[in-house]
Design a protein around this motif. Structure first.
Motif, PDB file in Angstrom:
ATOM      1  N   SER A  64       0.811  -1.208   0.000  1.00  0.00           N
ATOM      2  CA  SER A  64       0.000   0.000   0.000  1.00  0.00           C
ATOM      3  C   SER A  64       0.850   1.266   0.000  1.00  0.00           C
ATOM      4  O   SER A  64       1.939   1.311   0.552  1.00  0.00           O
ATOM      5  N   VAL A  65       0.322   2.291  -0.658  1.00  0.00           N
ATOM      6  CA  VAL A  65       0.999   3.578  -0.684  1.00  0.00           C
ATOM      7  C   VAL A  65       0.615   4.389   0.547  1.00  0.00           C
ATOM      8  O   VAL A  65       1.360   5.217   1.032  1.00  0.00           O
ATOM      9  N   THR A  66      -0.610   4.117   1.054  1.00  0.00           N
ATOM     10  CA  THR A  66      -1.077   4.905   2.190  1.00  0.00           C
ATOM     11  C   THR A  66      -0.427   4.418   3.489  1.00  0.00           C
ATOM     12  O   THR A  66       0.028   3.292   3.591  1.00  0.00           O
ATOM     13  N   TRP A  67      -0.400   5.311   4.449  1.00  0.00           N
ATOM     14  CA  TRP A  67       0.243   5.034   5.733  1.00  0.00           C
ATOM     15  C   TRP A  67      -0.641   4.134   6.583  1.00  0.00           C
ATOM     16  O   TRP A  67      -1.779   4.465   6.870  1.00  0.00           O
ATOM     17  N   LYS A  68      -0.143   2.966   6.990  1.00  0.00           N
ATOM     18  CA  LYS A  68      -0.953   2.026   7.756  1.00  0.00           C
ATOM     19  C   LYS A  68      -0.448   1.875   9.188  1.00  0.00           C
ATOM     20  O   LYS A  68      -0.762   0.909   9.852  1.00  0.00           O
ATOM     21  N   GLY A  69       0.394   2.775   9.615  1.00  0.00           N
ATOM     22  CA  GLY A  69       0.892   2.695  10.985  1.00  0.00           C
ATOM     23  C   GLY A  69       2.366   2.335  11.052  1.00  0.00           C
ATOM     24  O   GLY A  69       2.921   1.777  10.111  1.00  0.00           O
ATOM     25  N   PHE A  70       2.963   2.656  12.191  1.00  0.00           N
ATOM     26  CA  PHE A  70       4.403   2.471  12.374  1.00  0.00           C
ATOM     27  C   PHE A  70       4.738   1.025  12.719  1.00  0.00           C
ATOM     28  O   PHE A  70       4.062   0.396  13.518  1.00  0.00           O
ATOM     29  N   THR A  71       5.791   0.502  12.089  1.00  0.00           N
ATOM     30  CA  THR A  71       6.215  -0.849  12.442  1.00  0.00           C
ATOM     31  C   THR A  71       7.720  -0.989  12.263  1.00  0.00           C
ATOM     32  O   THR A  71       8.329  -0.281  11.469  1.00  0.00           O
ATOM     33  N   LEU A  72       8.310  -1.903  13.031  1.00  0.00           N
ATOM     34  CA  LEU A  72       9.725  -2.223  12.846  1.00  0.00           C
ATOM     35  C   LEU A  72       9.876  -3.603  12.213  1.00  0.00           C
ATOM     36  O   LEU A  72      10.972  -4.134  12.124  1.00  0.00           O
ATOM     37  N   ASP A  73       8.718  -4.150  11.743  1.00  0.00           N
ATOM     38  CA  ASP A  73       8.715  -5.514  11.205  1.00  0.00           C
ATOM     39  C   ASP A  73       9.727  -5.730  10.103  1.00  0.00           C
ATOM     40  O   ASP A  73      10.381  -6.770  10.048  1.00  0.00           O
ATOM     41  N   TRP A  74       9.862  -4.751   9.217  1.00  0.00           N
ATOM     42  CA  TRP A  74      10.743  -4.931   8.045  1.00  0.00           C
ATOM     43  C   TRP A  74      12.184  -5.035   8.493  1.00  0.00           C
ATOM     44  O   TRP A  74      12.976  -5.749   7.887  1.00  0.00           O
ATOM     45  N   TYR A  75      12.513  -4.290   9.551  1.00  0.00           N
ATOM     46  CA  TYR A  75      13.868  -4.391  10.080  1.00  0.00           C
ATOM     47  C   TYR A  75      14.068  -5.760  10.727  1.00  0.00           C
ATOM     48  O   TYR A  75      15.130  -6.363  10.629  1.00  0.00           O
ATOM     49  N   ARG A  76      13.009  -6.252  11.371  1.00  0.00           N
ATOM     50  CA  ARG A  76      13.078  -7.579  11.988  1.00  0.00           C
ATOM     51  C   ARG A  76      13.301  -8.645  10.919  1.00  0.00           C
ATOM     52  O   ARG A  76      14.130  -9.533  11.065  1.00  0.00           O
ATOM     53  N   VAL A  77      12.554  -8.523   9.809  1.00  0.00           N
ATOM     54  CA  VAL A  77      12.728  -9.475   8.691  1.00  0.00           C
ATOM     55  C   VAL A  77      14.174  -9.457   8.214  1.00  0.00           C
ATOM     56  O   VAL A  77      14.792 -10.502   7.987  1.00  0.00           O
ATOM     57  N   LEU A  78      14.726  -8.243   8.099  1.00  0.00           N
ATOM     58  CA  LEU A  78      16.111  -8.102   7.649  1.00  0.00           C
ATOM     59  C   LEU A  78      17.078  -8.845   8.556  1.00  0.00           C
ATOM     60  O   LEU A  78      17.967  -9.558   8.103  1.00  0.00           O
ATOM     61  N   PHE A  79      16.891  -8.631   9.862  1.00  0.00           N
ATOM     62  CA  PHE A  79      17.846  -9.198  10.814  1.00  0.00           C
ATOM     63  C   PHE A  79      17.776 -10.712  10.876  1.00  0.00           C
ATOM     64  O   PHE A  79      18.676 -11.363  11.376  1.00  0.00           O
ATOM     65  N   GLN A  80      16.672 -11.291  10.341  1.00  0.00           N
ATOM     66  CA  GLN A  80      16.572 -12.745  10.356  1.00  0.00           C
ATOM     67  C   GLN A  80      17.119 -13.385   9.083  1.00  0.00           C
ATOM     68  O   GLN A  80      17.234 -14.601   8.987  1.00  0.00           O
ATOM     69  N   ASP A  81      17.475 -12.533   8.106  1.00  0.00           N
ATOM     70  CA  ASP A  81      17.961 -13.054   6.831  1.00  0.00           C
ATOM     71  C   ASP A  81      19.459 -13.342   6.909  1.00  0.00           C
ATOM     72  O   ASP A  81      20.288 -12.443   6.833  1.00  0.00           O
ATOM     73  N   THR A  82      19.801 -14.624   7.065  1.00  0.00           N
ATOM     74  CA  THR A  82      21.216 -14.993   7.263  1.00  0.00           C
ATOM     75  C   THR A  82      22.077 -14.627   6.059  1.00  0.00           C
ATOM     76  O   THR A  82      23.192 -14.142   6.213  1.00  0.00           O
ATOM     77  N   ASN A  83      21.549 -14.877   4.846  1.00  0.00           N
ATOM     78  CA  ASN A  83      22.327 -14.557   3.645  1.00  0.00           C
ATOM     79  C   ASN A  83      22.725 -13.104   3.596  1.00  0.00           C
ATOM     80  O   ASN A  83      23.835 -12.756   3.213  1.00  0.00           O
ATOM     81  N   LEU A  84      21.766 -12.273   4.001  1.00  0.00           N
ATOM     82  CA  LEU A  84      22.011 -10.839   4.000  1.00  0.00           C
ATOM     83  C   LEU A  84      23.083 -10.466   5.008  1.00  0.00           C
ATOM     84  O   LEU A  84      23.947  -9.633   4.756  1.00  0.00           O
ATOM     85  N   TRP A  85      23.030 -11.117   6.158  1.00  0.00           N
ATOM     86  CA  TRP A  85      24.039 -10.883   7.185  1.00  0.00           C
ATOM     87  C   TRP A  85      25.424 -11.216   6.687  1.00  0.00           C
ATOM     88  O   TRP A  85      26.379 -10.487   6.943  1.00  0.00           O
TER      89      TRP A  85
END
Lengths: 285, 264
Positions: free
Chosen positions: B44-65
């Motif tokens: 969505s383009v509209t604002w649906k509220g604040f979240t840190l979920d995407w950062y959490r997803v990042l930190f769980q990605d071992t390949n990315l680490w």
């Protein structure tokens, strides 16, 4: 002084090593590769041939070369028109304000242009901010197809390269002797004459430096057309990348790069001549 | 040079509007990227509220680490080597006479202007001539060579601003080259060396064009990973990743800028 001669030799030796091997030798190898041959079994082999250069100007490549030159040239023109007044405004701003303006300009100059190109994608995609905003405001009734067009590539290029035009222009305009402008004004010259006869000729080295820093990357930053453009927006950079990594035709890729290097050389010579022996290198950093 | 009157006021307003418009053009896409990395919605383009979920997803990605770790090791070693050899090169060019000095000085500036793609393939050819496998070492050598000129220029500029009498005085008092180097030149040049080092770190961490040609499958690095992901389209995790990298490199640039401004 003899006892620390080794320090001198080490300093000079390491300087020669890095620049001699990793730029001089590497560029000579590119020159060599551009006149060698290639087939299934060999990446590069002799005898020498100029066929790669002849092929570089064959219709298929020439089309890409001309389109690339046209797009990059138009981008350079846009950057110049946008940057010139802006560089002037920074140069004329008061000291504190100028420092903030410079800092805000240097951040996009140094930070990743890949990330900024990606940011542009999310801005202009069909369901992106710009379309949603324009639709909500009722300015347009159907989402515009901006992404994957040449316009998108142009926006991406100007967005990424504008700081590279502004900085050398600013360096030149800042050094401009304002007394010359005042003298011209006193002698009755109008604004247009002052601009045409004094300001532009005196800042010409900056203009050429900016054009070098914008035109060459505009032709070669392959990820910008790749992320923002369609199948038709192949630029010279994409062609070189294709020759090296997909077609495995290194000599052809090297020959196209040499044409690019030659263009750079010509522009650098023009810049040197225009600088009239002053330290012309200052314009680039 | 400043004529007064109503016309000046009008041009003044126009100038301000123009200035702000250019800066908005530079910063709005980045700001939107940052804001969306905190948006609680995938498409969505509209604002649906604040979240840190995407950062959490990042930190769980071992390949990315792993790729991030690779990039960090590469950026730290390349920038330190570039700062070291770049400073030596700046000192050689400033103080010593040697064979091919003009050529070397010219090469430094040509390297800065050369399109990255040309540098990339020239280095690829060099590495294949010496049968150097593409991976960490090829990347390291490539990154040192494209960062080096920027260090040379930064350090050289500061050295030109120094008072030459200091060296003469030290020499008259019996100091040897190495002493002059360690006790006088290096401390005076320190801000420029650190600035060059920070800029090299930023360049190394952000480079796509040159790394694209000289990296191998065994050693994945972050910018190439971002490129591969960006080709697949816009994703909130990628927004988060780009935000982190942008904030890091931006702070480095700001610090480097501050250091270069300090007067010797």
């Amino acid at each position: 002084m003899k006892s620390d001669a080794w320090f001198r030799y080490f300093a000079i030796g390491s300087t020669w090593f890095w620049l001699g091997v990793f730029s001089l030798l590497a560029f000579l190898l590119m020159l060599l590769a551009s006149i060698m041959r290639q087939d299934q079994a060999h990446i590069l082999y002799l005898p020498f041939t100029f066929n790669n250069y002849v092929l570089s100007f064959s219709p298929i490549y020439l089309t890409i070369f001309l389109r690339s030159f046209y797009l990059a040239g138009f981008c350079t023109f846009l950057c110049l028109v946008l940057a010139y007044p802006f560089a002037f405004l920074i140069a004329r701003a008061e000291k504190n304000r100028r420092e903030i303006m410079m800092l805000l300009l240097i951040i996009p100059f140094w930070t990743s242009s890949l990330i900024r190109s990606y940011a542009m994608v999310s801005l202009i995609k069909t369901k992106g901010i710009i379309n949603t905003l324009l639709l909500t405001l009722g300015i347009i009734h159907q989402p515009m197809q901006l992404l994957y067009t040449n316009t998108a590539v142009m926006i991406g290029l100007v967005y990424n390269l504008l700081p590279f035009m502004i900085l050398p222009l600013y360096a030149n305009i800042e050094r401009l002797d304002m007394r010359l402008v005042e003298a011209a004004r006193d002698l009755g010259a109008n604004r247009l004459t002052i601009l045409k006869r004094i300001i532009i000729p005196l800042t010409m080295p900056g203009i050429v430096a900016g054009c070098i820093l914008v035109l060459l990357p505009a032709m070669t930053l392959f990820y910008i057309p790749d992320l923002l453009g369609g199948a038709k927006s192949m630029l010279l950079g994409n062609l070189i990348q294709y020759q090296f990594l997909t077609a495995h035709n290194w000599p052809q890729g090297a020959a196209i790069s040499m044409v690019l290097t030659l263009l750079m050389g010509l522009m650098l010579i023009a810049h040197k001549l225009l600088s009239h022996g002053k330290d012309s290198n200052e314009d680039f950093v | 040079m400043k004529p007064s009157g109503p016309e000046t006021e009008k041009t003044g307003i126009a100038a301000s509007i123009y200035t702000y418009a250019v800066y908005l053009f530079f910063y709005i896409p980045i700001l939107i990227l940052i804001v969306y990395s905190f948006n609680d919605a995938t498409y969505s383009v509209t604002w649906k509220g604040f979240t840190l979920d995407w950062y959490r997803v990042l930190f769980q990605d071992t390949n990315l680490w792993i790729a991030a770790l690779h990039s960090l090791i590469l950026a730290i070693s390349a920038s330190m080597a570039a700062a070291f050899f770049g400073t030596l090169a700046a000192i050689s060019l400033f103080r010593y006479q040697f064979f091919g000095k003009k050529l070397v000085h010219g090469l430094v500036f040509i390297l800065i202007v050369t399109p990255d793609i040309v540098t990339g393939i020239a280095l690829l050819l060099l590495f294949s001539l010496f049968h150097l496998p593409l991976g960490f070492w090829s990347l390291l050598l490539a990154h040192i060579s494209f960062c080096l000129p920027f260090v040379v220029v930064t350090v050289y500029a500061r050295m030109s601003g120094l008072d030459k009498n200091i060296f003469e005085a030290a020499r008259d008092l019996g100091a040897r080259d190495l002493t002059i180097f360690g006790k006088i030149i290096i401390p005076l040049l320190m801000p420029a060396i650190i600035a060059g080092w920070l800029l090299s770190f930023t360049l190394s961490l952000d480079d796509v064009m040159i790394s694209y040609f000289v990296s191998g499958p065994g050693f994945e690095i972050l910018p190439l990973k971002i490129y591969a992901l960006a080709r697949l389209g816009v994703k909130p995790e990628l927004n988060a990743l780009c935000t982190i990298i942008f904030v890091i490199t931006m702070s480095f640039v700001v610090i480097a800028q501050r250091l270069q401004r300090k007067q010797p």
